[in-house]
Scaffold this active site. Structure first.
Site, PDB file in Angstrom:
ATOM      1  N   SER A 144       0.828  -1.210   0.000  1.00  0.00           N
ATOM      2  CA  SER A 144       0.000   0.000   0.000  1.00  0.00           C
ATOM      3  C   SER A 144       0.862   1.260   0.000  1.00  0.00           C
ATOM      4  O   SER A 144       1.655   1.455  -0.901  1.00  0.00           O
ATOM      5  CB  SER A 144      -0.959  -0.042   1.182  1.00  0.00           C
ATOM      6  OG  SER A 144      -1.854   1.031   1.114  1.00  0.00           O
TER       7      SER A 144
ATOM      8  N   ASP B 157      -1.473   1.381  -3.989  1.00  0.00           N
ATOM      9  CA  ASP B 157      -2.297   0.272  -4.491  1.00  0.00           C
ATOM     10  C   ASP B 157      -3.734   0.699  -4.784  1.00  0.00           C
ATOM     11  O   ASP B 157      -4.593  -0.136  -5.060  1.00  0.00           O
ATOM     12  CB  ASP B 157      -2.246  -0.955  -3.572  1.00  0.00           C
ATOM     13  CG  ASP B 157      -3.017  -0.756  -2.283  1.00  0.00           C
ATOM     14  OD1 ASP B 157      -3.009   0.369  -1.751  1.00  0.00           O
ATOM     15  OD2 ASP B 157      -3.632  -1.739  -1.805  1.00  0.00           O
TER      16      ASP B 157
ATOM     17  N   ASP C 274      -2.992   6.347  -3.071  1.00  0.00           N
ATOM     18  CA  ASP C 274      -1.862   5.634  -2.476  1.00  0.00           C
ATOM     19  C   ASP C 274      -1.409   4.589  -3.511  1.00  0.00           C
ATOM     20  O   ASP C 274      -2.015   4.471  -4.581  1.00  0.00           O
ATOM     21  CB  ASP C 274      -2.225   5.042  -1.108  1.00  0.00           C
ATOM     22  CG  ASP C 274      -3.174   3.870  -1.210  1.00  0.00           C
ATOM     23  OD1 ASP C 274      -3.971   3.841  -2.171  1.00  0.00           O
ATOM     24  OD2 ASP C 274      -3.130   2.987  -0.344  1.00  0.00           O
TER      25      ASP C 274
ATOM     26  N   ASP D 241      -6.417   1.993  -3.210  1.00  0.00           N
ATOM     27  CA  ASP D 241      -7.682   1.869  -2.482  1.00  0.00           C
ATOM     28  C   ASP D 241      -8.077   3.175  -1.798  1.00  0.00           C
ATOM     29  O   ASP D 241      -9.146   3.269  -1.209  1.00  0.00           O
ATOM     30  CB  ASP D 241      -7.691   0.675  -1.495  1.00  0.00           C
ATOM     31  CG  ASP D 241      -6.471   0.582  -0.633  1.00  0.00           C
ATOM     32  OD1 ASP D 241      -5.733   1.584  -0.564  1.00  0.00           O
ATOM     33  OD2 ASP D 241      -6.247  -0.470  -0.027  1.00  0.00           O
TER      34      ASP D 241
HETATM   35 MG    MG Z   1      -3.716   1.190   0.111  1.00  0.00          MG
END
Ligand code: MG
Length: 447
Positions: free
Chosen positions: A95, A239, A237, A241
Site C-alpha cells: 500500500s 495500491d 496511495d 484503495d
Molecule cells: Mg492502500
C-alpha cells in the site's frame, strides 16, 4: 517477528519477506482459498520476485492461479467478485509504505478483504509444514486480460458519466508511480476529463513520492492545481484503495472532510446509514445527521467498515485516510471510484472549496503511550471507570464525549502502544486534553 498486521502481511523485501516466506504464504493461500486464486501486484521493484515465489507456493498445493498482472487492489477485488470460479485473491502490495517494503493483501471469494478468521488461518498455516500435491495435481497458471477495463466500466456505470463529460473538467492526479497507472488515466479518459499527471510511471521507483498521501507529500500536486487552474487535484496511495483531494484553490482536504462531503452528497438521494471507524472526526457525524442519515461506528480497520456496511445495508462508508466504500459498485475501499464520484459531486454540488467553506472545522491531536500488551486491559478499564457519567462509545477502546470535543483511548492491536486521540473545535483544548490523558496513562502504568 509477526508479519501479519491490521491489513494483511507487511515487511521489508528480502529481509522479512524473502522468497522462502512468500512460498510458504502461497501454500497457505492455496489451502485457505482452494481451487482457483486470482493474483495481482503493485509496481514495486520486489513485486515480481514475490509474485514468482507466492505463485509457486499456490500451485504446489494444487490450486490454479489466474494472474492479472499489475492492478490496483480494488480492481483485483472487482475481478474476484465478478467471477464465480475464483475462490480467493492475493495482491502483492505494501500500500502506502516506503519502497523497500512489500506485502500481501488477501481477498475472500466474494471480493471482500479477508476476515480476521481467514487471516488467522493463513497465519497458522505459515508456521507449519505444508504437504505439497502429487505431480499430477500441481496447479496451473493462467493469464487473464481485461480486468482493468471491466473495473473501469463498472465505475463509469456507477456515476453520472454524461454530466461529468459535459463539464469538461481538468484534473491533476498524482499516481505515486503505483498500480493505478493502469486504471485511473483510462477512467479519466472515459469520463472526458483532461488529466495532468504526476508520477504516472509504474516502472519507476514506487511509490514515486514519499509513501503516504499526506499534505507535506503532496506539495507538488497542490502547486500544479493552482498553476494550471485545474478543477480538482487527487492523489492515490500506491495500491489505489484510497484517494486524497486538493481543491481548485490548491488546498489539501483532510480525509475526514472529504468523507463528510461525500456522505452528504450520497445522502441527498439515498437515505440510510454511513459507516466509519470511531477515530473519524466529529465532522462526519455532524454532516450525516444534518443530512438525515445515521452514523454507525466500527473499530479501526477497513475490514471492519466493510463488514458493518454489509450487516447494516449502509449506503456509504469510509475512513479518515481517504478510503471510501461505495457498496453499489463493490464493498471495498476504492480510490478510483472515490475519484469518479467526487468529480460527479463537484459537477453537481459545486467546487470542493465552496463545499468545504460551509463546514465547521475540528482540530485533532494524535498521541500515544508505550504500554505492554499485558497491561492494556487494565489501563482501558481505568479509563472506562474514569468516564462514568459521560456519553461513551466502546466499540474500540473507549471514546468519551464532552460538550466541547471527545477523546478516544484505544489499545493498538499491532504494537505495544495505547493510542490517545483528542478532538475539539478549540485546538488548544484538544491538545490540553490529549496531554492530560497521556500524563494520566503514564502515571497509571508507573504504579
Ligand atoms: Mg492502500
Amino acid at each position: 517477528m509477526t508479519l501479519f498486521g491490521i491489513n494483511g502481511v507487511r515487511g521489508t523485501a528480502n529481509r522479512d519477506l524473502t522468497p522462502d516466506v512468500a512460498l510458504q504464504i502461497g501454500k497457505a493461500v492455496g489451502l485457505t482459498y482452494g481451487k482457483r486464486v486470482a493474483l495481482a501486484m503493485d509496481a514495486r521493484d520486489s513485486s515480481e520476485m514475490l509474485r514468482s515465489a507466492v505463485s509457486a507456493g499456490i500451485m504446489s498445493v494444487g490450486s490454479d492461479i489466474v494472474d492479472l498482472g499489475m492492478l490496483p487492489t480494488p480492481a483485483l477485488q472487482h475481478y474476484v467478485m465478478r467471477h464465480d470460479d475464483i475462490t480467493g485473491g492475493v495482491v502483492i502490495t505494501a500500500s502506502h509504505n516506503p519502497p523497500e517494503h512489500n506485502g500481501f493483501k488477501f481477498i475472500g471469494p466474494d471480493g471482500v478483504e479477508a476476515t480476521r478468521e481467514d487471516e488467522a488461518a493463513l497465519e497458522d498455516f505459515c508456521s507449519v509444514e505444508i504437504k505439497t500435491a502429487s505431480w499430477e495435481d500441481i496447479g496451473e497458471l493462467y493469464h487473464a486480460t481485461g480486468a482493468a477495463e471491466a473495473y473501469v466500466d463498472s465505475i463509469v456505470s456507477n456515476v453520472d458519466a454524461d454530466a461529468i463529460r459535459a463539464a469538461r473538467l481538468t484534473v491533476c492526479i498524482d499516481l505515486a508511480n503505483g498500480a493505478t497507472c493502469v486504471t485511473t488515466p483510462m477512467l479519466l479518459k472515459r469520463l472526458g476529463v483532461r488529466a495532468l499527471t504526476i508520477d504516472a510511471d509504474p516502472q519507476g521507483e514506487t511509490p514515486g513520492r514519499t509513501s503516504e498521501p499526506t499534505e507535506e507529500n503532496l506539495t507538488l500536486l497542490k502547486a500544479m492545481v493552482r498553476q494550471t487552474g485545474a478543477d480538482l487535484g487527487a492523489a492515490h496511495d500506491a495500491d489505489g484503495d484510497r484517494t486524497i483531494f486538493i481543491t481548485s484553490e490548491g488546498e489539501y482536504v483532510e480525509g475526514d472532510l472529504s468523507l463528510a462531503i461525500m456522505a452528504r452528497y450520497i445522502l441527498k438521494d439515498h437515505h440510510g446509514k454511513v459507516i466509519t471507524p470511531v477515530s473519524s472526526s466529529q465532522i462526519v457525524e455532524d454532516v450525516v445527521e444534518s443530512s438525515g442519515g445515521l452514523v454507525k461506528y466500527t473499530p479501526v480497520g477497513s475490514h471492519m467498515v466493510v463488514k458493518k456496511i454489509e450487516e447494516n445495508h449502509a449506503v456509504f462508508g469510509g475512513e479518515e485516510n481517504g478510503g471510501m466504500v461505495f457498496p453499489e459498485h463493490q464493498n471495498c475501499r476504492d480510490g478510483a471510484m472515490a475519484l469518479a464520484k467526487m468529480l460527479e459531486c463537484v459537477v453537481k454540488a459545486g467546487p470542493l472549496s465552496e463545499q468545504i467553506a460551509g463546514l465547521e472545522r475540528y482540530h485533532v491531536v494524535k498521541d500515544k503511550v508505550v504500554c505492554p500488551d499485558s497491561r492494556k486491559r487494565e489501563l482501558l478499564d481505568h479509563f472506562i471507570d474514569d468516564a462514568m457519567g459521560y456519553r461513551t462509545e466502546t466499540v474500540d477502546g473507549v471514546k468519551i464525549y464532552f460538550d466541547d470535543g471527545w477523546v478516544l483511548l484505544r489499545p493498538s492491536t499491532t504494537e505495544e502502544l495505547f493510542r490517545v486521540y483528542s478532538e475539539s473545535k478549540d485546538a488548544a483544548l484538544a491538545q490540553e486534553r490529549a496531554d492530560g490523558y497521556v500524563e494520566d496513562a503514564t502515571r497509571f502504568l508507573e504504579q
